[in-house]
Design an enzyme around this catalytic site. Structure first.
Site, PDB file in Angstrom:
ATOM      1  N   CYS A  21     -13.028  13.741   8.783  1.00 50.39           N
ATOM      2  CA  CYS A  21     -14.378  13.345   8.385  1.00 50.39           C
ATOM      3  C   CYS A  21     -15.201  14.496   7.837  1.00 50.39           C
ATOM      4  O   CYS A  21     -16.287  14.278   7.295  1.00 50.39           O
ATOM      5  CB  CYS A  21     -15.100  12.697   9.570  1.00 50.39           C
ATOM      6  SG  CYS A  21     -14.489  11.037   9.945  1.00 50.39           S
ATOM      7  N   LYS A  24     -16.232  14.267   4.101  1.00 56.92           N
ATOM      8  CA  LYS A  24     -17.333  13.446   3.592  1.00 56.92           C
ATOM      9  C   LYS A  24     -18.202  14.225   2.607  1.00 56.92           C
ATOM     10  O   LYS A  24     -18.320  15.445   2.694  1.00 56.92           O
ATOM     11  CB  LYS A  24     -18.228  12.981   4.753  1.00 56.92           C
ATOM     12  CG  LYS A  24     -17.735  11.773   5.510  1.00 56.92           C
ATOM     13  CD  LYS A  24     -18.807  11.316   6.489  1.00 56.92           C
ATOM     14  CE  LYS A  24     -18.429  10.006   7.150  1.00 56.92           C
ATOM     15  NZ  LYS A  24     -19.513   9.513   8.032  1.00 56.92           N
ATOM     16  N   THR A  51     -30.290   2.292   6.032  1.00 58.37           N
ATOM     17  CA  THR A  51     -30.450   3.082   7.259  1.00 58.37           C
ATOM     18  C   THR A  51     -29.196   3.896   7.586  1.00 58.37           C
ATOM     19  O   THR A  51     -29.066   4.409   8.695  1.00 58.37           O
ATOM     20  CB  THR A  51     -30.787   2.169   8.458  1.00 58.37           C
ATOM     21  OG1 THR A  51     -29.770   1.166   8.585  1.00 58.37           O
ATOM     22  CG2 THR A  51     -32.137   1.511   8.280  1.00 58.37           C
ATOM     23  N   ASN A  52     -28.283   4.005   6.625  1.00 60.95           N
ATOM     24  CA  ASN A  52     -27.052   4.790   6.830  1.00 60.95           C
ATOM     25  C   ASN A  52     -26.282   4.329   8.061  1.00 60.95           C
ATOM     26  O   ASN A  52     -25.741   5.149   8.816  1.00 60.95           O
ATOM     27  CB  ASN A  52     -27.371   6.283   6.956  1.00 60.95           C
ATOM     28  CG  ASN A  52     -28.082   6.829   5.738  1.00 60.95           C
ATOM     29  OD1 ASN A  52     -27.653   6.596   4.613  1.00 60.95           O
ATOM     30  ND2 ASN A  52     -29.177   7.547   5.948  1.00 60.95           N
ATOM     31  N   ASP A  53     -26.212   3.025   8.248  1.00 61.16           N
ATOM     32  CA  ASP A  53     -25.527   2.500   9.423  1.00 61.16           C
ATOM     33  C   ASP A  53     -24.011   2.555   9.236  1.00 61.16           C
ATOM     34  O   ASP A  53     -23.504   2.936   8.185  1.00 61.16           O
ATOM     35  CB  ASP A  53     -25.993   1.076   9.733  1.00 61.16           C
ATOM     36  CG  ASP A  53     -26.121   0.825  11.221  1.00 61.16           C
ATOM     37  OD1 ASP A  53     -25.283   1.354  11.981  1.00 61.16           O
ATOM     38  OD2 ASP A  53     -27.041   0.112  11.644  1.00 61.16           O
ATOM     39  N   ASP A  71     -13.040   3.262   5.659  1.00 56.99           N
ATOM     40  CA  ASP A  71     -13.017   4.677   6.021  1.00 56.99           C
ATOM     41  C   ASP A  71     -11.629   5.248   5.764  1.00 56.99           C
ATOM     42  O   ASP A  71     -10.629   4.656   6.169  1.00 56.99           O
ATOM     43  CB  ASP A  71     -13.368   4.847   7.507  1.00 56.99           C
ATOM     44  CG  ASP A  71     -14.193   6.099   7.764  1.00 56.99           C
ATOM     45  OD1 ASP A  71     -13.796   7.161   7.264  1.00 56.99           O
ATOM     46  OD2 ASP A  71     -15.214   6.000   8.468  1.00 56.99           O
ATOM     47  N   GLY A 141      -3.269  -4.179   1.701  1.00 55.79           N
ATOM     48  CA  GLY A 141      -3.861  -2.882   1.409  1.00 55.79           C
ATOM     49  C   GLY A 141      -3.744  -2.510  -0.048  1.00 55.79           C
ATOM     50  O   GLY A 141      -3.445  -3.345  -0.906  1.00 55.79           O
ATOM     51  N   SER A 143      -2.596   1.097  -2.641  1.00 56.65           N
ATOM     52  CA  SER A 143      -2.056   2.455  -2.678  1.00 56.65           C
ATOM     53  C   SER A 143      -2.160   3.028  -4.080  1.00 56.65           C
ATOM     54  O   SER A 143      -2.052   2.301  -5.072  1.00 56.65           O
ATOM     55  CB  SER A 143      -0.590   2.461  -2.223  1.00 56.65           C
ATOM     56  OG  SER A 143       0.204   1.665  -3.096  1.00 56.65           O
ATOM     57  N   ASP A 231     -21.708   5.656  15.907  1.00 54.63           N
ATOM     58  CA  ASP A 231     -20.642   6.563  16.309  1.00 54.63           C
ATOM     59  C   ASP A 231     -20.875   7.929  15.679  1.00 54.63           C
ATOM     60  O   ASP A 231     -21.465   8.050  14.613  1.00 54.63           O
ATOM     61  CB  ASP A 231     -19.248   6.011  15.989  1.00 54.63           C
ATOM     62  CG  ASP A 231     -19.005   5.749  14.520  1.00 54.63           C
ATOM     63  OD1 ASP A 231     -19.962   5.767  13.725  1.00 54.63           O
ATOM     64  OD2 ASP A 231     -17.833   5.519  14.154  1.00 54.63           O
TER      65      ASP A 231
END
EC number: 2.7.9.3
Length: 352
Positions: A21, A24, A51-53, A71, A141, A143, A231
């Site tokens: 992370c 980012k 609110t950047n939740d 993510d 998914g 790729s 989190d």
């Protein structure tokens, strides 16, 4: 077709420009970009990016809302199975941080030509192991070929619209709980540089591969009031707490002595083993955080350290703190009461 191999690349982390992370975008850069976008949020959209939740929430029916998050990041460890497990746990965390239940996931894969395909198989197996632990299927998914490997998930969850837990409801008089120790960003940087002890690597791996499911289910249980939940990931404890206080128009006090840390991390920070993302995090929040006079910069870095699948940060009314702590302990969650929320200008005071 024979697998493409290389003798030059021995470690996954050699292919990553930064770990987990910490990859980012800088918080200041993201704020600048998002500030120029107009929100098209309608009445059914309960949570957007304002609110950047942790995830988006969209009401489908009076009693049901869908929760969506995505993510992914480059390797934080060299073992491909563990990398996949960490990335999957990190993606699932955003669902738990909204008080929601995950339903299914989609894999997101970026993979270089020169790595053997068995490496990708192990990454996917690691991700599958965490999906199995969460009790959800992976239904597909996407790729692409990429010189830098990356893995993550798009996860879909569900929650009652009236039971969504956001990062925006903290109130003066609340206390703050943190469910995991800080330091995974510094620890993974040490792993990448080859200076991490076996004990540190094992401890950090345990933190990063532990699902936030148990803590999330406790906070969503309704056994006690939760005013705000998020989190702690790429912007560190200080960054995510500041987002919470900004949304609440309140001020937090953190007790330095109560904040759990991964052993060895402060010493590594003192030696300069600090990811660039952590330094950017501290620079971003520094004007709104008051530290004790003389607090070493290495400790400030730890508080701003970019976490990968870090713990949940909850704002709970003080009168229900004991009830919350007992419920977390009963669920096997080693939570710490690290501070409180007060009236005041949005920001953070670190004491102790």
């Amino acid at each position: 077709m024979a697998e493409k191999k290389t003798d030059k690349v021995k470690r996954l982390t050699e292919l990553s420009h930064c770990a987990g992370c910490a990859a980012k975008l800088r918080a200041s850069d993201l704020a600048q970009v998002l500030g120029g976008l107009k929100s098209t949020k309608g009445p059914q959209a309960l949570v957007g990016f304002s609110t950047n939740d942790d995830a988006a929430v969209y009401r489908l029916a009076p009693g049901m809302a869908v929760v969506e998050t995505v993510d992914f990041f480059p390797p934080v460890v060299d073992d491909p199975f563990q990398f996949g497990a960490i990335a999957a746990a990190n993606a699932l965390s955003d669902i738990y941080a909204m008080g929601a239940r995950p339903l299914f996931a989609l894999n997101l894969v970026c993979f270089p030509d020169e790595l053997p395909l068995k490496v990708l198989s192990k990454i996917l197996a690691g991700g599958q192991s965490k999906a199995d632990e969460a009790g959800i299927p992976i239904l597909g998914g996407h790729s692409i070929r990429d010189p830098e490997p990356k893995f993550g998930m798009a996860v879909t969850g569900v929650v009652h619209p009236k039971k969504v837990l956001t990062n925006a409801g903290a109130k003066p008089g609340d206390v703050l709980f943190l469910t995991k120790p800080l330091g995974s960003g510094i620890a993974t940087t040490a792993i990448k540089r080859g200076v991490a002890s076996k004990q540190l690597a094992k401890r950090a791996l345990g933190v990063m591969t532990t699902l936030n499911r148990a803590a999330g289910e406790v906070f969503a249980s309704g056994k006690f009031k939760v005013n705000a939940l998020t989190d702690v990931t790429g912007y560190g404890l200080l960054g995510h707490l500041l987002e919470m206080m900004t949304a609440a128009k309140a001020r937090a006090t953190l007790d330095l002595e109560r904040i759990p840390l991964i052993a060895e991390v402060p010493a590594l920070a003192e030696d300069g083993v600090v990811p660039g993302g952590t330094k950017s995090n501290l620079a971003h929040v520094h004007k709104k955080v008051r530290f004790p006079e003389g607090l070493p910069e290495c400790i400030q870095w730890v508080l701003a350290d970019a976490q990968t699948n870090g713990g949940l940060l909850a704002s709970v009314p003080a009168r229900q703190a004991l009830k919350a702590l007992k419920a977390l302990e009963a669920a096997g969650v080693d939570a710490a009461l690290i501070g409180e929320v007060q009236a005041g200008k949005p920001g953070i005071d670190v004491v102790g």
